[in-house]
Structure formats: structure tokens, C-alpha cells
Design a protein around this motif. Structure first.
Motif, PDB file in Angstrom:
ATOM      1  N   THR A  14       0.874  -1.169   0.000  1.00 57.68           N
ATOM      2  CA  THR A  14       0.000   0.000   0.000  1.00 57.68           C
ATOM      3  C   THR A  14       0.906   1.213   0.000  1.00 57.68           C
ATOM      4  OG1 THR A  14      -1.407  -1.250   1.514  1.00 57.68           O
ATOM      5  CG2 THR A  14      -2.021   1.037   1.083  1.00 57.68           C
ATOM      6  N   ALA A  15       0.761   2.087  -1.000  1.00 58.32           N
ATOM      7  CA  ALA A  15       1.694   3.197  -1.124  1.00 58.32           C
ATOM      8  C   ALA A  15       0.980   4.494  -1.460  1.00 58.32           C
ATOM      9  CB  ALA A  15       2.746   2.892  -2.202  1.00 58.32           C
ATOM     10  N   ALA A  16       1.562   5.582  -0.989  1.00 57.69           N
ATOM     11  CA  ALA A  16       1.078   6.920  -1.319  1.00 57.69           C
ATOM     12  C   ALA A  16       2.298   7.810  -1.520  1.00 57.69           C
ATOM     13  CB  ALA A  16       0.185   7.477  -0.210  1.00 57.69           C
ATOM     14  N   ALA A  17       2.169   8.795  -2.405  1.00 57.73           N
ATOM     15  CA  ALA A  17       3.291   9.687  -2.684  1.00 57.73           C
ATOM     16  C   ALA A  17       2.775  11.061  -3.075  1.00 57.73           C
ATOM     17  CB  ALA A  17       4.167   9.117  -3.802  1.00 57.73           C
ATOM     18  N   ILE A  18       3.654  12.034  -2.918  1.00 49.18           N
ATOM     19  CA  ILE A  18       3.409  13.393  -3.406  1.00 49.18           C
ATOM     20  C   ILE A  18       4.525  13.707  -4.385  1.00 49.18           C
ATOM     21  CG2 ILE A  18       3.018  15.804  -2.808  1.00 49.18           C
ATOM     22  CD1 ILE A  18       1.068  13.920  -1.431  1.00 49.18           C
ATOM     23  N   VAL A  19       4.160  13.969  -5.637  1.00 51.21           N
ATOM     24  CA  VAL A  19       5.158  14.226  -6.684  1.00 51.21           C
ATOM     25  C   VAL A  19       4.861  15.571  -7.336  1.00 51.21           C
ATOM     26  CG1 VAL A  19       6.257  13.341  -8.776  1.00 51.21           C
ATOM     27  CG2 VAL A  19       5.320  11.739  -7.086  1.00 51.21           C
ATOM     28  N   ASP A  20       5.902  16.360  -7.503  1.00 51.02           N
ATOM     29  CA  ASP A  20       5.760  17.688  -8.094  1.00 51.02           C
ATOM     30  C   ASP A  20       6.314  17.697  -9.515  1.00 51.02           C
ATOM     31  OD1 ASP A  20       5.347  20.389  -8.479  1.00 51.02           O
ATOM     32  OD2 ASP A  20       7.051  21.042  -7.259  1.00 51.02           O
ATOM     33  N   SER A  21       5.516  18.181 -10.442  1.00 49.20           N
ATOM     34  CA  SER A  21       5.945  18.421 -11.831  1.00 49.20           C
ATOM     35  C   SER A  21       6.519  17.194 -12.526  1.00 49.20           C
ATOM     36  CB  SER A  21       6.959  19.568 -11.870  1.00 49.20           C
ATOM     37  OG  SER A  21       6.396  20.744 -11.312  1.00 49.20           O
ATOM     38  N   GLY A  22       6.032  16.021 -12.172  1.00 53.98           N
ATOM     39  CA  GLY A  22       6.382  14.819 -12.900  1.00 53.98           C
ATOM     40  C   GLY A  22       7.682  14.156 -12.547  1.00 53.98           C
ATOM     41  N   SER A  23       8.475  14.758 -11.659  1.00 53.78           N
ATOM     42  CA  SER A  23       9.761  14.157 -11.380  1.00 53.78           C
ATOM     43  C   SER A  23      10.229  14.326  -9.938  1.00 53.78           C
ATOM     44  CB  SER A  23      10.831  14.740 -12.321  1.00 53.78           C
ATOM     45  OG  SER A  23      12.091  14.169 -12.068  1.00 53.78           O
ATOM     46  N   GLN A  24       9.891  15.441  -9.322  1.00 56.99           N
ATOM     47  CA  GLN A  24      10.394  15.714  -7.975  1.00 56.99           C
ATOM     48  C   GLN A  24       9.523  15.010  -6.934  1.00 56.99           C
ATOM     49  OE1 GLN A  24      10.618  19.860  -6.948  1.00 56.99           O
ATOM     50  NE2 GLN A  24      11.623  19.477  -4.976  1.00 56.99           N
ATOM     51  N   LYS A  54      -6.681  -1.356   5.769  1.00 55.00           N
ATOM     52  CA  LYS A  54      -6.110  -0.888   7.030  1.00 55.00           C
ATOM     53  C   LYS A  54      -5.054   0.203   6.824  1.00 55.00           C
ATOM     54  CE  LYS A  54      -6.471  -5.472   9.220  1.00 55.00           C
ATOM     55  NZ  LYS A  54      -5.645  -6.583   9.773  1.00 55.00           N
ATOM     56  N   ALA A  55      -4.306   0.084   5.722  1.00 56.92           N
ATOM     57  CA  ALA A  55      -3.119   0.927   5.561  1.00 56.92           C
ATOM     58  C   ALA A  55      -3.310   2.166   4.710  1.00 56.92           C
ATOM     59  CB  ALA A  55      -1.977   0.089   4.965  1.00 56.92           C
ATOM     60  N   VAL A  56      -4.323   2.213   3.854  1.00 55.80           N
ATOM     61  CA  VAL A  56      -4.388   3.273   2.846  1.00 55.80           C
ATOM     62  C   VAL A  56      -4.521   4.669   3.463  1.00 55.80           C
ATOM     63  CG1 VAL A  56      -6.897   3.097   2.439  1.00 55.80           C
ATOM     64  CG2 VAL A  56      -5.366   3.900   0.617  1.00 55.80           C
ATOM     65  N   ILE A  57      -5.310   4.810   4.514  1.00 56.20           N
ATOM     66  CA  ILE A  57      -5.434   6.134   5.140  1.00 56.20           C
ATOM     67  C   ILE A  57      -4.141   6.528   5.855  1.00 56.20           C
ATOM     68  CG2 ILE A  57      -6.642   7.466   6.915  1.00 56.20           C
ATOM     69  CD1 ILE A  57      -9.196   6.029   6.142  1.00 56.20           C
ATOM     70  N   SER A  62       0.640  10.001   6.078  1.00 56.96           N
ATOM     71  CA  SER A  62       2.092  10.077   6.250  1.00 56.96           C
ATOM     72  C   SER A  62       2.756  10.781   5.075  1.00 56.96           C
ATOM     73  CB  SER A  62       2.683   8.668   6.405  1.00 56.96           C
ATOM     74  OG  SER A  62       2.233   8.054   7.584  1.00 56.96           O
ATOM     75  N   ALA A  63       2.275  10.500   3.860  1.00 55.46           N
ATOM     76  CA  ALA A  63       2.851  11.140   2.669  1.00 55.46           C
ATOM     77  C   ALA A  63       2.593  12.645   2.682  1.00 55.46           C
ATOM     78  CB  ALA A  63       2.280  10.507   1.403  1.00 55.46           C
ATOM     79  N   LEU A  64       1.371  13.036   3.016  1.00 60.55           N
ATOM     80  CA  LEU A  64       1.048  14.465   3.082  1.00 60.55           C
ATOM     81  C   LEU A  64       1.889  15.156   4.146  1.00 60.55           C
ATOM     82  CD1 LEU A  64      -2.836  14.176   2.796  1.00 60.55           C
ATOM     83  CD2 LEU A  64      -1.346  15.290   1.126  1.00 60.55           C
ATOM     84  N   SER A  65       2.047  14.502   5.283  1.00 64.37           N
ATOM     85  CA  SER A  65       2.840  15.075   6.377  1.00 64.37           C
ATOM     86  C   SER A  65       4.315  15.194   5.994  1.00 64.37           C
ATOM     87  CB  SER A  65       2.691  14.212   7.629  1.00 64.37           C
ATOM     88  OG  SER A  65       3.507  14.680   8.677  1.00 64.37           O
ATOM     89  N   ALA A  66       4.848  14.129   5.383  1.00 67.93           N
ATOM     90  CA  ALA A  66       6.268  14.135   4.996  1.00 67.93           C
ATOM     91  C   ALA A  66       6.564  15.203   3.960  1.00 67.93           C
ATOM     92  CB  ALA A  66       6.665  12.762   4.461  1.00 67.93           C
ATOM     93  N   ALA A  67       5.610  15.469   3.077  1.00 68.25           N
ATOM     94  CA  ALA A  67       5.791  16.497   2.046  1.00 68.25           C
ATOM     95  C   ALA A  67       5.455  17.892   2.570  1.00 68.25           C
ATOM     96  CB  ALA A  67       4.918  16.180   0.835  1.00 68.25           C
ATOM     97  N   ASN A  68       4.909  17.936   3.795  1.00 66.47           N
ATOM     98  CA  ASN A  68       4.507  19.204   4.420  1.00 66.47           C
ATOM     99  C   ASN A  68       3.472  19.944   3.575  1.00 66.47           C
ATOM    100  OD1 ASN A  68       4.562  21.115   6.499  1.00 66.47           O
ATOM    101  ND2 ASN A  68       6.140  22.341   5.488  1.00 66.47           N
ATOM    102  N   VAL A  69       2.482  19.188   3.101  1.00 64.37           N
ATOM    103  CA  VAL A  69       1.389  19.771   2.320  1.00 64.37           C
ATOM    104  C   VAL A  69       0.060  19.250   2.857  1.00 64.37           C
ATOM    105  CG1 VAL A  69       2.801  19.998   0.231  1.00 64.37           C
ATOM    106  CG2 VAL A  69       1.416  17.934   0.575  1.00 64.37           C
ATOM    107  N   THR A  70      -1.035  19.886   2.431  1.00 68.99           N
ATOM    108  CA  THR A  70      -2.376  19.417   2.758  1.00 68.99           C
ATOM    109  C   THR A  70      -3.117  19.128   1.462  1.00 68.99           C
ATOM    110  OG1 THR A  70      -3.425  21.595   2.709  1.00 68.99           O
ATOM    111  CG2 THR A  70      -2.353  20.938   4.780  1.00 68.99           C
ATOM    112  N   MET A  93      -8.409   2.334  -5.692  1.00 66.14           N
ATOM    113  CA  MET A  93      -9.197   3.133  -6.626  1.00 66.14           C
ATOM    114  C   MET A  93     -10.378   3.815  -5.947  1.00 66.14           C
ATOM    115  SD  MET A  93      -9.243   1.143 -10.246  1.00 66.14           S
ATOM    116  CE  MET A  93     -10.212   2.480 -10.920  1.00 66.14           C
ATOM    117  N   ASN A  94     -11.101   3.086  -5.120  1.00 64.87           N
ATOM    118  CA  ASN A  94     -12.257   3.682  -4.451  1.00 64.87           C
ATOM    119  C   ASN A  94     -11.834   4.757  -3.459  1.00 64.87           C
ATOM    120  OD1 ASN A  94     -14.311   2.250  -5.796  1.00 64.87           O
ATOM    121  ND2 ASN A  94     -14.018   0.469  -4.477  1.00 64.87           N
ATOM    122  N   PHE A  95     -10.708   4.537  -2.817  1.00 71.82           N
ATOM    123  CA  PHE A  95     -10.186   5.554  -1.900  1.00 71.82           C
ATOM    124  C   PHE A  95      -9.809   6.822  -2.662  1.00 71.82           C
ATOM    125  CE2 PHE A  95      -6.505   7.435   0.370  1.00 71.82           C
ATOM    126  CZ  PHE A  95      -7.149   7.791   1.547  1.00 71.82           C
TER     127      PHE A  95
END
Length: 357
Positions: A14-24, A54-57, A62-70, A93-95
Motif C-alpha cells: 500500500t503506497a502513497a506519494a506526493i510528486v511535483d511536476s512529474g519528477s520531484q 487498514k493501511a491506505v489512510i 504520512s505522505a502528506l505530512s512528509a511532504a509538508n502539504v495538505t 481506486m475507491n479511496f
């Protein structure tokens, strides 16, 4: 600019990420289920789906917090549609659909197979995709579910030259490790066991490489087959058991020889494509791209005039950063997905990649 929140749940991560402009990559969080599935010797789809629930939320928070964004800073939500395990895919997908709808954000469905290729261009590799001299590009995608050679041209058109006709390379390594009693997942533990072994001690077959004294059928020139290697290992183990010749060094040498056979096939097939197509860049992607022997042999065997790109291991195995990266290209072209998009289990025919205009 364009911050993408991406979700990945195609198999057992289960993974989540914040990516800026396709690469960062601002944040990439992965929750593994290996311990849950290890007792079964492989991934159980229904169990994977429950663990994703269990893990998706938590991983998204954690990803939003680590990237310091909302969520107010996010431009779009990307999610893996497939290929993969349908019960697992539907959780992510549903999430993602729920977040997109609740926050009035566009949704972007992503092909997991193509996202793996894009993983080699994260953290500053966009310029390679934009350079004319990078093409034609050949992508070798190797994982538990895929072993495929995709030719990508400068105009973004693509052609699948070859694929496995039975088992994928990662599946062969997993099942090989199980036959040797090494545990799960097989790829990493097979590599670890092989480190103290002699890869030349035992001669395992190299199917569909034309090395068995029989002419290779033209339609299999770029195809793979790993079922024969697994069968050979099974008989190898039985013979050793009957002769009571199994010991620690036998195990190390067997692992090294078996791993070498799988890697050798992957490298040979790639080199075969180079003989017939003017490839300028080779990309190796997917979980098996973590394998140190594959990385070493590719670097050693490729012609000097061909560039090699292999992502860091964190972007080879399943992750959401690759999903967010490739989704940015759809975002900037406003190619959004409707909220009623569905998941798909099998890889569709690929004739174009979304990351080249």
C-alpha cells in the motif's frame, strides 16, 4: 507546477506519494504486507485487499505530512488502475475516487506497467525523456507479474516486441526460492543466498535463446519462458535429495546458478533486440530490476553507445511515486479520468506511452 497525490495498491504494497511536476518526489510512503503473505508462500488477493483497507489512510496521511502539504495544495489525485489483483486495486481506486470527489480534484487512472518504466526517470530524469537522442528506447519490465520488452519511439508510439509465454522472471525466482526452502519473497533471498555461491557449478537451461540445439521460432525471438528453468530446478533438487548431496555450499551454488540462468536470459533477449533495432537507451524496470546481478550484467554487456537507465531500488519495487510522476503528464494535458473508471487485471495492448508528446 502540479502536485499529484498518488495511490498504489495493485498487489501487496500500500503506497502513497506526493510528486511535483512529474519528477520531484516530495514524499513516498510504502506499507509492505510481506510478513502477512509469507506464511502462505505468496500473495493472497483477499488478504491483500483487507491489509490495503487498514493501511491506505495512514500511508496517505504520512505522505502528506512528509511532504509538508495538505489536500488543499494538491492539484490532482492519481491511482493505479491495473494490471494487478482486482480486490487489491479496488481498495486504492475507491479511496482515490473518494478523495478526488470530496475535494473537487481531477482523477487520473494510471497503468501500473507503464508507471514502472517511468520510475527510472524520477528525481531529475525528465530531461532524458525530452531528448531526441534518447530514442528509440527499449524498456525491459521484469517483475512477479511481467517480463516484457517494449520499444518506445520518439513520437511516443510503442510496440511490445516480446513477453513471457508462461511465467514471469520474478515468479520464477519466487518459486525457485520456495523449492530451495529459502522463504518468501524469493528474489531478495535468492540473491542473498547466491552471493556465496558459484554461478557456473550447475548448468540450468536458457529457454527460447536458441542454445538448446534447436532453431528458435521467429515468433519467439523476443519472447521469454521461465517454466523450463523451474522444472529443471525441481529435478535438480530431487536428484540431490536422492543422493543425499544437499549441504550449505550446494544450496549457495544452486541459488547462484539458478539466478544466473534467469538473469542471462533477460540480458540475452535484450541484446537480441539491439541487433535488430537502433536502440539508443535501455530502461530496466520492475521489482526484479533490484537484482544486483541483473544490474551488473546489463551494465557490462550493453554496447557503449547505448545508455542504460535503472531506477534506484525504491522506485523499482511497487511504489506510488512512479504513479504520481507519470500522471503529471496527463494532468498537464488535462486528460482526466471519469469517476466511474474501473480496474483491470491484465495488461492491455500498448501502442503509445503517455509521457512523450
Amino acid at each position: 507546477m502540479g502536485l499529484i497525490l498518488s495511490i498504489e495498491s495493485s498487489c501487496d504494497e500500500t503506497a502513497a506519494a506526493i510528486v511535483d511536476s512529474g519528477s520531484q518526489v516530495l514524499a513516498s510512503v510504502v506499507a509492505s504486507q510481506i510478513a502477512k503473505h509469507a506464511v502462505h508462500g505468496g500473495v493472497v488477493p483477499e488478504l491483500a485487499a483487507r491489509e490495503h483497507l487498514k493501511a491506505v489512510i495512514p500511508v496517505t496521511e504520512s505522505a502528506l505530512s512528509a511532504a509538508n502539504v495538505t489536500l488543499q495544495d494538491i492539484s490532482a489525485v492519481a491511482v493505479t488502475r491495473g494490471p494487478g489483483l482486482i480486490p487489491a486495486l479496488l481498495v486504492g481506486m475507491n479511496f482515490a475516487k473518494g478523495i478526488a470527489q470530496a475535494n473537487h480534484l481531477p482523477l487520473i487512472g494510471v497503468n501500473h506497467f507503464l508507471a514502472h518504466i517511468y520510475g527510472a526517470f524520477l528525481d531529475g530524469g525528465l530531461e532524458v525523456l525530452q531528448q531526441k537522442e534518447s530514442y528509440p528506447m527499449l524498456a525491459l519490465v521484469v517483475s512477479g507479474g511481467h517480463t516484457s520488452l517494449l520499444l518506445i519511439r520518439e513520437d511516443g508510439s510503442a510496440e511490445q516486441l516480446g513477453c513471457t509465454i508462461d511465467d514471469a522472471a520474478g515468479e520464477a525466482l519466487d518459486k525457485g526460492a520456495k523449492l530451495l526452502g529459502l522463504g518468501y519473497p524469493g528474489g531478495p533471498i535468492m540473491q542473498k543466498t547466491a552471493e556465496n555461491g558459484d554461478p557456473l557449478r550447475f548448468d540450468f537451461p536458457r529457454p527460447l535463446t536458441g542454445g538448446a540445439g534447436r532453431a528458435l521460432a521467429p515468433e519467439n525471438l523476443y519472447n521469454f519462458s521461465f517454466s523450463g528453468i523451474k522444472t529443471a530446478l525441481l529435478y535438480h533438487v530431487r536428484k540431490a535429495e536422492e543422493s543425499n548431496s544437499i549441504n550449505e555450499q550446494w544450496l549457495h551454488d544452486t541459488a547462484a546458478s539458478f539466478q544466473m540462468a534467469v538473469v542471462d536470459v533477460l540480458v540475452r533477449k535484450t541484446l537480441t533486440v539491439l541487433k535488430h533495432h537502433p536502440v539508443k537507451t535501455v530502461v530496466v524496470a520492475g521489482g526484479v530490476a533490484c537484482n544486483a546481478e541483473l544490474r551488473r550484467m546489463m551494465a557490462e554487456k550493453l554496447p557503449k553507445n547505448v545508455s542504460l537507465r535503472i531506477a534506484p531500488p525504491k522506485y523499482c519495487t511497487d511504489n506510488a511515486a512512479m504513479v504520481g510522476g507519470i500522471a503529471w503528464h496527463a494532468f498537464r494535458k488535462k486528460e482526466f479520468s471519469p469517476l466511474n473508471i474501473d480496474a483491470f487485471a491484465r495488461l492491455p495492448q500498448i501502442v503509445k506511452v503517455p509521457f512523450i508528446d
